[in-house]
Design an enzyme around this catalytic site. Structure first.
Site, PDB file in Angstrom:
ATOM      1  N   ASN A 243      43.965  44.861   4.742  1.00  0.00           N
ATOM      2  CA  ASN A 243      43.634  46.284   4.737  1.00  0.00           C
ATOM      3  C   ASN A 243      44.451  46.918   3.618  1.00  0.00           C
ATOM      4  OD1 ASN A 243      43.249  48.975   5.156  1.00  0.00           O
ATOM      5  ND2 ASN A 243      44.271  49.075   7.138  1.00  0.00           N
ATOM      6  N   TRP A 244      43.773  47.242   2.530  1.00  0.00           N
ATOM      7  CA  TRP A 244      44.493  47.784   1.372  1.00  0.00           C
ATOM      8  C   TRP A 244      44.859  49.260   1.522  1.00  0.00           C
ATOM      9  CZ3 TRP A 244      41.680  45.540  -3.589  1.00  0.00           C
ATOM     10  CH2 TRP A 244      42.034  44.184  -3.710  1.00  0.00           C
TER      11      TRP A 244
ATOM     12  N   HIS B 213      41.355  52.545  13.001  1.00  0.00           N
ATOM     13  CA  HIS B 213      42.734  52.245  12.586  1.00  0.00           C
ATOM     14  C   HIS B 213      43.664  53.373  13.040  1.00  0.00           C
ATOM     15  CE1 HIS B 213      46.249  51.526  10.097  1.00  0.00           C
ATOM     16  NE2 HIS B 213      45.836  50.276  10.045  1.00  0.00           N
TER      17      HIS B 213
ATOM     18  N   GLU C  41      45.998  54.857  11.613  1.00  0.00           N
ATOM     19  CA  GLU C  41      46.210  55.931  10.636  1.00  0.00           C
ATOM     20  C   GLU C  41      45.053  56.934  10.679  1.00  0.00           C
ATOM     21  OE1 GLU C  41      46.976  53.337   7.334  1.00  0.00           O
ATOM     22  OE2 GLU C  41      48.881  52.788   8.272  1.00  0.00           O
TER      23      GLU C  41
ATOM     24  N   GLY D 137      48.515  44.762   5.999  1.00  0.00           N
ATOM     25  CA  GLY D 137      48.559  45.921   5.118  1.00  0.00           C
ATOM     26  C   GLY D 137      49.330  45.605   3.850  1.00  0.00           C
ATOM     27  N   GLY D 138      50.567  46.094   3.780  1.00  0.00           N
ATOM     28  CA  GLY D 138      51.391  46.000   2.579  1.00  0.00           C
ATOM     29  C   GLY D 138      51.398  44.639   1.890  1.00  0.00           C
TER      30      GLY D 138
HETATM   31  P1  13P Z   1      51.447  46.622   7.385  1.00  0.00           P
HETATM   32  O1  13P Z   1      51.079  45.165   7.261  1.00  0.00           O
HETATM   33  O2  13P Z   1      51.750  47.270   6.071  1.00  0.00           O
HETATM   34  O3  13P Z   1      52.485  46.858   8.440  1.00  0.00           O
HETATM   35  O4  13P Z   1      50.098  47.363   7.902  1.00  0.00           O
HETATM   36  C1  13P Z   1      49.439  46.872   9.001  1.00  0.00           C
HETATM   37  C2  13P Z   1      48.138  47.573   9.118  1.00  0.00           C
HETATM   38  O5  13P Z   1      48.075  48.742   9.409  1.00  0.00           O
HETATM   39  C3  13P Z   1      46.929  46.800   8.831  1.00  0.00           C
HETATM   40  O6  13P Z   1      45.783  47.503   9.186  1.00  0.00           O
END
Ligand code: 13P
Length: 249
Positions: free
Chosen positions: A9-10, A95, A97, A234-235
């Site tokens: 997930n970028w 998600h 966020e 994510g990161g």
């Molecule tokens: P991180 O891997 O940056 O903690 O993010 C996880 C995420 O929200 C993937 O959708």
């Protein structure tokens, strides 16, 4: 055996040019890797470039959200038909966020999930508790509520492609990874809920991913657990070498 799915997930990172550059490095690193399914979910603006450069590869492309209508006066939204029209096969729904910063509710998650399944996209439906909920002992309740509401009025037949991602909000972008034991417990709650809603056979084949500070260093400890069917990263997915190392844990 459930085939694991490793998804990137970028979030709001990378331009089309940066997307092409990522895949130039990434594809050779994972070529021939068929143990797991690999999906990359870039921002909308990069989808066309991503689909173009991953053609005939072992990497699929997903979006980060989808609206429930096919078209209409919904400024800033994108429909499932639009995603399909550019060659997208997967989509993240619900998600944390989106829930935290953009007013996504259990009900809109349900609408988006239905639309994705209806259209033939493979949805990755995210659930997970925030820190206060975990500390108050409410994790199981929260997961159950999020699942019941997300799965509402969806038949097992329609839900065939469903993938769920358990993403504890306190582990996202914080460097705090949930232990494999915490993840396995949460996954069991989700699988029980899926059994209630969709039946035992469905639940037995449902893939439940883990997301939250997955890195090359902790990927194998998590992925080696039978109950963890993959990762949503994510990161650490923004760098080709790092994401390839996670894929090949
Ligand atoms: P991180 O891997 O940056 O903690 O993010 C996880 C995420 O929200 C993937 O959708």
């Amino acid at each position: 055996m459930r085939k694991k799915l490793i998804a990137a997930n970028w979030k709001m990172y990378k331009t089309p040019e940066e997307t092409r550059a990522f895949f130039r490095d990434f594809l050779p690193l994972v070529s021939g890797h068929d143990r797991d399914e690999i999906v990359v979910c870039p921002p909308y603006i990069d989808l066309t470039a991503a689909v173009e450069v991953t053609k005939n590869s072992n990497v699929a492309v997903g979006a980060q959200n989808v609206h429930w209508k096919n078209e209409g006066a919904f400024t800033g939204e994108i429909s499932a038909l639009m995603l399909l029209s550019v060659g997208v096969t997967h989509v993240i729904v619900g998600h944390s966020e989106r829930r935290q910063y953009f007013g996504e509710t259990d009900d809109t998650v349900n609408l988006r999930l239905k639309a994705a399944l209806e259209s033939g996209l493979t949805p990755i439906c995210c659930v997970g508790e925030v820190l206060e909920e975990r500390e108050a002992g409410l994790t199981d309740d929260v997961l159950r509520r999020q699942c019941v509401r997300a799965f509402h009025a969806i038949s097992a037949k329609k839900a065939a492609k469903l993938v769920v991602a358990y993403e504890p909000v306190w582990a996202i972008g914080t460097g705090k990874t949930a232990t494999p034991e915490i993840v396995a417990e949460a996954h069991a709650v989700i699988r029980r809920e899926a059994t209630e809603v969709f039946g035992e056979d469905f639940a037995a084949q449902l893939r439940i991913l883990y997301g939250g500070s997955v890195k090359p260093e902790n990927a194998s400890a998590l992925m080696e657990k039978e109950e963890i069917d993959g990762a949503l990263v994510g990161g650490a997915s923004l760098d080709a070498k790092s994401f390839a190392a996670i894929v090949k844990y």
